[in-house]
Design a protein around this motif. Structure first.
Motif, mmCIF file in Angstrom:
data_model
loop_
_atom_site.group_PDB
_atom_site.id
_atom_site.type_symbol
_atom_site.label_atom_id
_atom_site.label_comp_id
_atom_site.label_asym_id
_atom_site.label_seq_id
_atom_site.Cartn_x
_atom_site.Cartn_y
_atom_site.Cartn_z
ATOM 1 N N ALA A 112 0.834 -1.209 0.000
ATOM 2 C CA ALA A 112 0.000 0.000 0.000
ATOM 3 C C ALA A 112 0.864 1.253 0.000
ATOM 4 C CB ALA A 112 -0.937 -0.008 1.205
ATOM 5 N N GLN A 113 1.921 1.231 0.794
ATOM 6 C CA GLN A 113 2.801 2.398 0.897
ATOM 7 C C GLN A 113 3.497 2.676 -0.432
ATOM 8 O OE1 GLN A 113 5.147 2.161 4.397
ATOM 9 N NE2 GLN A 113 5.635 4.346 4.351
ATOM 10 N N ALA A 114 4.004 1.610 -1.066
ATOM 11 C CA ALA A 114 4.718 1.797 -2.335
ATOM 12 C C ALA A 114 3.772 2.296 -3.426
ATOM 13 C CB ALA A 114 5.371 0.487 -2.761
ATOM 14 N N LEU A 115 2.558 1.759 -3.460
ATOM 15 C CA LEU A 115 1.632 2.126 -4.530
ATOM 16 C C LEU A 115 0.876 3.421 -4.214
ATOM 17 C CD1 LEU A 115 0.246 -1.368 -5.614
ATOM 18 C CD2 LEU A 115 2.062 0.003 -6.658
ATOM 19 N N ASP A 116 0.986 3.888 -2.967
ATOM 20 C CA ASP A 116 0.390 5.181 -2.623
ATOM 21 C C ASP A 116 1.026 6.284 -3.474
ATOM 22 O OD1 ASP A 116 -1.235 6.907 -0.884
ATOM 23 O OD2 ASP A 116 0.725 7.676 -0.253
ATOM 24 N N ARG A 117 2.289 6.105 -3.839
ATOM 25 C CA ARG A 117 3.017 7.104 -4.636
ATOM 26 C C ARG A 117 2.861 6.872 -6.132
ATOM 27 N NH1 ARG A 117 6.818 5.644 -0.559
ATOM 28 N NH2 ARG A 117 7.792 4.198 -2.003
ATOM 29 N N GLU A 118 2.230 5.759 -6.534
ATOM 30 C CA GLU A 118 2.152 5.406 -7.956
ATOM 31 C C GLU A 118 0.899 6.034 -8.587
ATOM 32 O OE1 GLU A 118 3.883 3.889 -10.499
ATOM 33 O OE2 GLU A 118 2.077 4.563 -11.524
ATOM 34 N N PRO A 119 1.092 6.958 -9.541
ATOM 35 C CA PRO A 119 -0.079 7.646 -10.105
ATOM 36 C C PRO A 119 -1.043 6.725 -10.850
ATOM 37 C CG PRO A 119 1.963 8.304 -11.224
ATOM 38 C CD PRO A 119 2.357 7.497 -10.043
ATOM 39 N N ALA A 120 -0.594 5.548 -11.302
ATOM 40 C CA ALA A 120 -1.494 4.635 -12.019
ATOM 41 C C ALA A 120 -2.603 4.115 -11.111
ATOM 42 C CB ALA A 120 -0.712 3.464 -12.594
ATOM 43 N N ILE A 121 -2.353 4.101 -9.809
ATOM 44 C CA ILE A 121 -3.280 3.452 -8.874
ATOM 45 C C ILE A 121 -4.207 4.482 -8.233
ATOM 46 C CG2 ILE A 121 -3.448 2.058 -6.767
ATOM 47 C CD1 ILE A 121 -2.306 0.631 -9.297
ATOM 48 N N ASP A 122 -5.516 4.276 -8.404
ATOM 49 C CA ASP A 122 -6.513 5.198 -7.868
ATOM 50 C C ASP A 122 -7.076 4.737 -6.527
ATOM 51 O OD1 ASP A 122 -6.661 6.929 -10.263
ATOM 52 O OD2 ASP A 122 -7.366 5.080 -11.205
ATOM 53 N N ALA A 123 -7.023 3.437 -6.267
ATOM 54 C CA ALA A 123 -7.635 2.910 -5.045
ATOM 55 C C ALA A 123 -7.039 1.536 -4.743
ATOM 56 C CB ALA A 123 -9.153 2.792 -5.226
ATOM 57 N N PHE A 124 -7.347 1.034 -3.564
ATOM 58 C CA PHE A 124 -6.846 -0.277 -3.153
ATOM 59 C C PHE A 124 -8.001 -1.214 -2.810
ATOM 60 C CE2 PHE A 124 -3.288 2.525 -2.105
ATOM 61 C CZ PHE A 124 -2.239 1.830 -2.679
ATOM 62 N N GLU A 125 -7.771 -2.493 -3.100
ATOM 63 C CA GLU A 125 -8.665 -3.544 -2.620
ATOM 64 C C GLU A 125 -7.801 -4.489 -1.790
ATOM 65 O OE1 GLU A 125 -10.246 -6.461 -5.534
ATOM 66 O OE2 GLU A 125 -12.189 -6.182 -4.549
ATOM 67 N N VAL A 126 -8.032 -4.508 -0.496
ATOM 68 C CA VAL A 126 -7.227 -5.340 0.395
ATOM 69 C C VAL A 126 -7.819 -6.748 0.378
ATOM 70 C CG1 VAL A 126 -6.351 -5.630 2.733
ATOM 71 C CG2 VAL A 126 -6.719 -3.331 1.833
ATOM 72 N N ASN A 127 -7.020 -7.684 -0.131
ATOM 73 C CA ASN A 127 -7.509 -9.055 -0.308
ATOM 74 C C ASN A 127 -7.123 -9.893 0.898
ATOM 75 O OD1 ASN A 127 -8.200 -11.590 -1.098
ATOM 76 N ND2 ASN A 127 -7.119 -11.543 -3.054
ATOM 77 N N ILE A 128 -8.081 -10.061 1.811
ATOM 78 C CA ILE A 128 -7.838 -10.922 2.981
ATOM 79 C C ILE A 128 -8.735 -12.149 2.895
ATOM 80 C CG2 ILE A 128 -7.018 -9.138 4.564
ATOM 81 C CD1 ILE A 128 -9.934 -8.960 5.625
ATOM 82 N N SER A 129 -9.092 -12.523 1.655
ATOM 83 C CA SER A 129 -10.132 -13.550 1.542
ATOM 84 C C SER A 129 -9.874 -14.587 0.464
ATOM 85 C CB SER A 129 -11.474 -12.855 1.270
ATOM 86 O OG SER A 129 -11.337 -11.858 0.279
ATOM 87 N N CYS A 130 -8.650 -14.658 -0.073
ATOM 88 C CA CYS A 130 -8.378 -15.677 -1.088
ATOM 89 C C CYS A 130 -8.295 -17.045 -0.424
ATOM 90 C CB CYS A 130 -7.079 -15.401 -1.835
ATOM 91 S SG CYS A 130 -6.708 -16.712 -3.013
ATOM 92 N N PRO A 131 -9.112 -18.028 -0.857
ATOM 93 C CA PRO A 131 -9.086 -19.331 -0.193
ATOM 94 C C PRO A 131 -7.926 -20.228 -0.632
ATOM 95 C CG PRO A 131 -10.712 -19.358 -1.940
ATOM 96 C CD PRO A 131 -10.135 -17.967 -1.910
ATOM 97 N N ASN A 132 -7.089 -19.746 -1.551
ATOM 98 C CA ASN A 132 -6.109 -20.640 -2.172
ATOM 99 C C ASN A 132 -4.679 -20.507 -1.660
ATOM 100 O OD1 ASN A 132 -7.915 -21.958 -3.839
ATOM 101 N ND2 ASN A 132 -7.833 -20.347 -5.369
ATOM 102 N N ILE A 133 -4.473 -19.791 -0.590
ATOM 103 C CA ILE A 133 -3.123 -19.739 -0.042
ATOM 104 C C ILE A 133 -3.167 -20.122 1.424
ATOM 105 C CG2 ILE A 133 -2.086 -18.120 -1.673
ATOM 106 C CD1 ILE A 133 -2.721 -15.922 0.392
ATOM 107 N N LYS A 134 -2.075 -20.730 1.870
ATOM 108 C CA LYS A 134 -2.096 -21.305 3.209
ATOM 109 C C LYS A 134 -1.730 -20.281 4.278
ATOM 110 C CE LYS A 134 -1.610 -25.948 1.480
ATOM 111 N NZ LYS A 134 -1.788 -25.567 0.072
ATOM 112 N N ALA A 135 -0.655 -19.513 4.030
ATOM 113 C CA ALA A 135 -0.221 -18.546 5.045
ATOM 114 C C ALA A 135 -0.709 -17.157 4.667
ATOM 115 C CB ALA A 135 1.298 -18.550 5.141
ATOM 116 N N GLY A 136 -1.111 -16.385 5.650
ATOM 117 C CA GLY A 136 -1.572 -15.024 5.385
ATOM 118 C C GLY A 136 -2.926 -15.036 4.731
ATOM 119 N N GLY A 137 -3.282 -13.899 4.119
ATOM 120 C CA GLY A 137 -4.541 -13.820 3.389
ATOM 121 C C GLY A 137 -5.732 -14.208 4.239
#
Lengths: 314, 262
Positions: A112-137
């Motif tokens: 989020a911090q790195a892309l906060d400075r990136e003009p291409a990015i207008d908004a964020f979607e925080v993905n805490i719901s992908c069922p396909n990874i074991k750690a995190g998410g």
């Protein structure tokens, strides 16, 4: 009919149709097949600080009215995204949403911090719901306190609009939505895929290399509508609805359930230009069902607020 | 926008047990290359990738040889002349043209044979060095396109696992013999992963390029969803790299693939 959607922090969509994360690559892939500038927005594939390999193939399996996937959030990492995809995304005349993923709270914050400075990015979607990874998410996505911690750190890292993508794979998904709104989320997107499984009889094995996968497509639309409906009546921020949308009528169902905009994904694999078709048809379909504006349709099927309902309860 | 289009079916023929070849026509097929594929709409939620069995660029015609393995391919195989198929095409990285002065082996197993026929049809006529075609099938009723090769002036070597046609066994032994006589050769192969793994191992160190066309279950077909990946180099401590069959393939150089992970 004006299809503009006004979202928090001056995020303005030219229409309510957004390409869903994971189904639209990092942007350039579909440029040959879709006029991306006609879309309300694009949520790019999940981005982590370092590259993620993803899960072993097979990664997709067709099911009745659905699609099981086990991609495992393969992505080239933040640096490659900035070098290879951000320049293309800067040329787009549509809202670009960065879907961000991590194994730890700090990894989410770093992206989020790195892309906060990136003009291409207008908004964020925080993905805490992908069922396909074991750690995190998902470990954050099924625990309101952990979800709160992720969102609080992301909020410290950026002033851009942030939505949190909610999992359907728990009994009361709105508890997570309420927690992240408390932590400063501007919007909720719902739902991620529904965890599921298929067996390949010829190989006598789970059909997917990752064993289980996430179900998308029309099979999950009723599940998605119900969760969008329940979240919309409990939080005061806009909800972006998704799950099996194939037609302008499907979009209308999500709007009436309480969504202010929607994301469209699985159908794009069959019909890359379907989102454009939906945008074109949406004003007529809204009018056909008696709506003078897009705004008028949002939440039109909502029953009285919970407080009133509870007041009426014996 | 170069979106999906509807190609007219001009010919349908049963070519073997559970195998149907459809010839389709559309101007957008004029630029198709051997090894590329069409991603075909079916009543299910996913399109089905089918590689070209023959290409007539001038007429904008291409062949699609389908093995019926499930409801999607059964639906495609049941289409009739005069109907259309909705497709995204041509997609993917096809074969690089062979060096006409280097011995050339084309090795196909089962439904992997069609893309090799399209390669032979495209480049065989201008090939000056010796060429060799090896076709494998489980049994005689499943041998594909041997007559097509013969019509294009080459006699294919046929192998069947049960010995009901040609040499009993697989394509591996004839290829090994060919390689021992042609260490400066080049190879194109397509077939089941087990066969391609053997081809890859046998061809290590030969002078010419080894191009392997892969099959994988596919999502979008255009590089966006990362579903149709194959284990590739570089391999790290936690696993291989994954490349997309739809856009970085379906044709790979043998050195690109991590066979111990496939």
């Amino acid at each position: 009919m004006d299809l503009t959607v006004h979202l928090p922090r001056n995020l303005i969509l030219k229409n309510p149709i957004i390409a869903a994360s994971g189904t639209f690559g990092f942007g350039p892939e579909y440029a040959r097949f879709v006029d991306i500038d006609r879309l309300g927005g694009v949520s790019v594939k999940g981005i982590s600080p370092e590259p993620w390999r993803g899960n072993p193939p097979p990664r997709v399996w067709e099911t009745p009215s659905g699609l099981l996937n086990s991609i495992g959030l393969q992505n080239p990492g933040l640096s490659a995204f900035l070098a290879e995809d951000a320049p293309f995304l800067r040329t787009l005349d549509t809202v670009v949403i960065a879907n961000i993923i991590g194994h730890t709270v700090e990894e989410y914050a770093a992206v989020a911090q790195a892309l906060d400075r990136e003009p291409a990015i207008d908004a964020f979607e925080v993905n805490i719901s992908c069922p396909n990874i074991k750690a995190g998410g998902i470990t954050f996505g099924h625990d309101p306190d952990a979800a709160y911690q992720v969102m609080r750190r992301v909020r410290q890292a950026t002033d851009k609009p942030v939505m949190v993508k909610v999992s359907p794979n728990m009994a009361e998904p709105w508890t997570v939505a309420e927690a992240v709104v408390e932590a400063g989320a501007d919007m909720i997107s719902a739902i991620n895929t529904v965890i599921g499984m298929a067996i390949d009889l010829k190989r006598r094995q789970p059909a997917l290399g990752g064993v289980t996968g996430g179900l998308s497509g029309p099979a999950i639309k009723p599940i998605a509508l119900r969760i969008v409906y329940e979240i919309a009546r409990r939080v005061r921020v806009p909800v972006i609805g998704m799950g099996g949308i194939q037609s302008p009528e499907d979009v209308l169902e999500f709007l009436l359930a309480g969504a202010e905009a929607v994301m469209v994904g699985t159908i794009t694999f069959q019909w890359p230009d379907r989102m454009e078709g939906i945008i074109e048809a949406l004003p007529n379909v809204l009018a056909r069902y008696g709506f003078q504006s897009l705004k008028e349709a949002v939440g039109a099927a909502q029953r009285p607020a919970l407080a009133d309902e509870e007041g009426l309860a014996p | 926008m170069a979106g999906a289009f509807k190609a007219l079916i001009v010919t349908v023929r049963q070519v073997a047990l559970d195998h149907v070849e459809l010839i389709v026509e559309h101007e957008r097929l004029r630029d198709a290359t051997p090894g590329q594929f069409a991603h075909i709409l079916t009543p299910g939620t996913l399109r089905r990738p089918v590689s070209f069995s023959r290409i007539d660029g001038g007429l904008g015609r291409a062949g699609l040889l389908v093995q019926v393995v499930g409801p999607g391919t059964a639906w495609i195989a049941a289409r009739q002349v005069g109907e259309t198929l909705d497709m995204l095409a041509p997609l993917g990285r096809g074969f690089a043209p062979p060096d006409p002065d280097r011995p050339w082996a084309l090795v196909g197993g089962g439904v992997g044979i069609p893309p090799l026929f399209s390669a032979w049809e495209r480049w065989g006529w201008r090939h000056r060095a010796p060429a060799h075609v090896i076709l494998g099938a489980r049994k005689a009723a499943l041998v594909l396109m041997d007559a097509d090769f013969r019509q294009q002036a080459i006699e294919p070597l046929v192998t069947t696992e049960d010995g009901s046609r040609g040499i009993m066994g697989t394509v591996v032994d004839p290829l090994r013999q060919w390689l021992s006589r042609n260490p400066d050769g080049q190879v194109m192969a397509c077939g089941p992963n087990g066969m391609l793994a053997r081809v890859s191992a046998l061809t290590e160190g030969i002078a010419g390029p080894v191009q392997l066309a892969l099959e994988q279950r596919m999502g979008c077909g255009i590089g966006a969803c990362l579903a149709c990946v194959v284990p590739s180099v570089p391999v790290g401590p936690d696993g291989p790299g994954y490349r997309r069959v739809c856009t970085e393939g379906p044709v790979f150089q043998r050195e690109e693939l991590a066979w111990s992970w496939i």
